[in-house]
Design an enzyme around this catalytic site. Structure first.
Site, PDB file in Angstrom:
ATOM      1  N   GLU A  17       6.304   1.616   3.948  1.00 52.88           N
ATOM      2  CA  GLU A  17       5.892   2.164   2.656  1.00 52.88           C
ATOM      3  C   GLU A  17       6.573   3.510   2.394  1.00 52.88           C
ATOM      4  O   GLU A  17       7.038   3.784   1.293  1.00 52.88           O
ATOM      5  CB  GLU A  17       4.374   2.325   2.605  1.00 52.88           C
TER       6      GLU A  17
ATOM      7  N   GLU B   5       9.215  -1.127  -5.354  1.00 61.08           N
ATOM      8  CA  GLU B   5       9.160  -2.546  -4.987  1.00 61.08           C
ATOM      9  C   GLU B   5      10.540  -3.097  -4.657  1.00 61.08           C
ATOM     10  O   GLU B   5      10.714  -3.847  -3.694  1.00 61.08           O
ATOM     11  CB  GLU B   5       8.520  -3.350  -6.127  1.00 61.08           C
TER      12      GLU B   5
END
Length: 298
Positions: A203, A146
């Site tokens: 990602e 994150e």
């Protein structure tokens, strides 16, 4: 005569705006930490400012609903693991040293998710621990991932996608003189774009940067693989929110597993990094008058 002048003026205005739009699009490329070309219409600094306001609004709502966890043991665990990741983030990306690093632990055992906004403002849901039974190494992989989204300017990238759609709709509306449709379409397009998840490329980039941060901080890189095994098992019975906002290609576990030897070589003794102080957001006090708005307190 006046009608002709107005027509020429409108045509000149449309040409000027369309030229400015084209120039902004051509000048909107930058490079990510992995060398990937990024499309940027908003600066990382602006993304940080906008993210702060969104974070305060979100946390304020959670505070009103009594959803902010105040358990000392959980707070200490989250702050310690995240603080070690942040130490390595600052070492590799010195510009993040001035970020307002903070984590809101959200009391929601049904939600398996975490996120990090531009500027280091984070959230983790209790569902991560309740449903996945995370080890410290696995939680470190989540926070590393994150935090990597913020370090790689993925927030600014997503905001730029929304702005690009706005610009495209604006240009189309200007060209057709349909100003009402332009405004309505731009608003809807921006909302939809901002709600989209990060791209698969982003990602993969966060996976790559995140596993390195966690490894340098002293956590086992193999935990990235076991984490996704747990995620996959959970999604068979009920989809995790984390998976809906974090697309998982079939080869994700294999890609991470291939990085494990290289990551272990970065920190062979698995020495734990120092803990950078992290604000655990427990409540929002009264609004402070002035430009600073609402202050976060630990």
């Amino acid at each position: 005569m006046r009608s002709k002048q107005r027509h020429l003026s409108a045509r000149y205005w449309r040409s000027t705006v369309l030229a400015a739009v084209a120039a902004s699009l051509l000048a909107a490329c930058t490079t990510s930490p992995t060398g990937r070309s990024q499309f940027m219409l908003i600066s990382p600094e602006s993304a940080i400012v906008e993210s702060k306001q969104a974070y305060l609004s979100t946390v304020g709502q959670l505070d009103q609903e009594n959803k902010l966890v105040d358990d000392p043991r959980m707070a200490d665990r989250v702050a310690t693991i995240t603080g070690r990741i942040v130490t390595e983030a600052i070492a590799l990306y010195p510009e993040s040293a001035d970020w307002e690093w903070s984590v809101a632990i959200i009391d929601d055992d049904e939600t398996v998710n975490a996120w990090c906004m531009a500027g280091g403002r984070m959230a983790a849901y209790t569902g991560l621990f309740e449903q996945l039974k995370l080890t410290d190494d696995e939680f470190a992989q989540i926070m590393g991932h994150e935090i990597s989204h913020a370090l790689a300017n993925h927030t600014a990238e997503r905001m730029s996608r929304a702005m690009a759609i706005n610009v495209g709709v604006l240009a189309a509306g200007i060209a057709s003189d349909n100003h009402v449709a332009t405004l309505a379409g731009a608003s809807l397009a921006a909302k939809l774009a901002l709600e989209l998840p990060n791209s698969r490329v982003a990602e993969s980039e966060a996976d790559q940067i995140g596993i390195e941060l966690a490894s340098r901080a002293g956590y086992d890189p193999a935990a990235a693989v076991t984490l996704w095994q747990k995620m996959g098992g959970l999604s068979e019975s009920r989809p995790a929110e984390f998976l809906s906002t974090h697309p998982a290609p079939e080869n994700r576990q294999e890609a991470l597993n291939a990085l494990v030897p290289q990551m272990r070589a970065l920190n062979p003794q698995a020495r734990m990094a120092k803990v950078t102080p992290i604000t655990i957001v427990r409540y929002l006090p009264a609004v402070i008058a002035g430009a600073s708005g609402t202050a976060l307190c630990a």
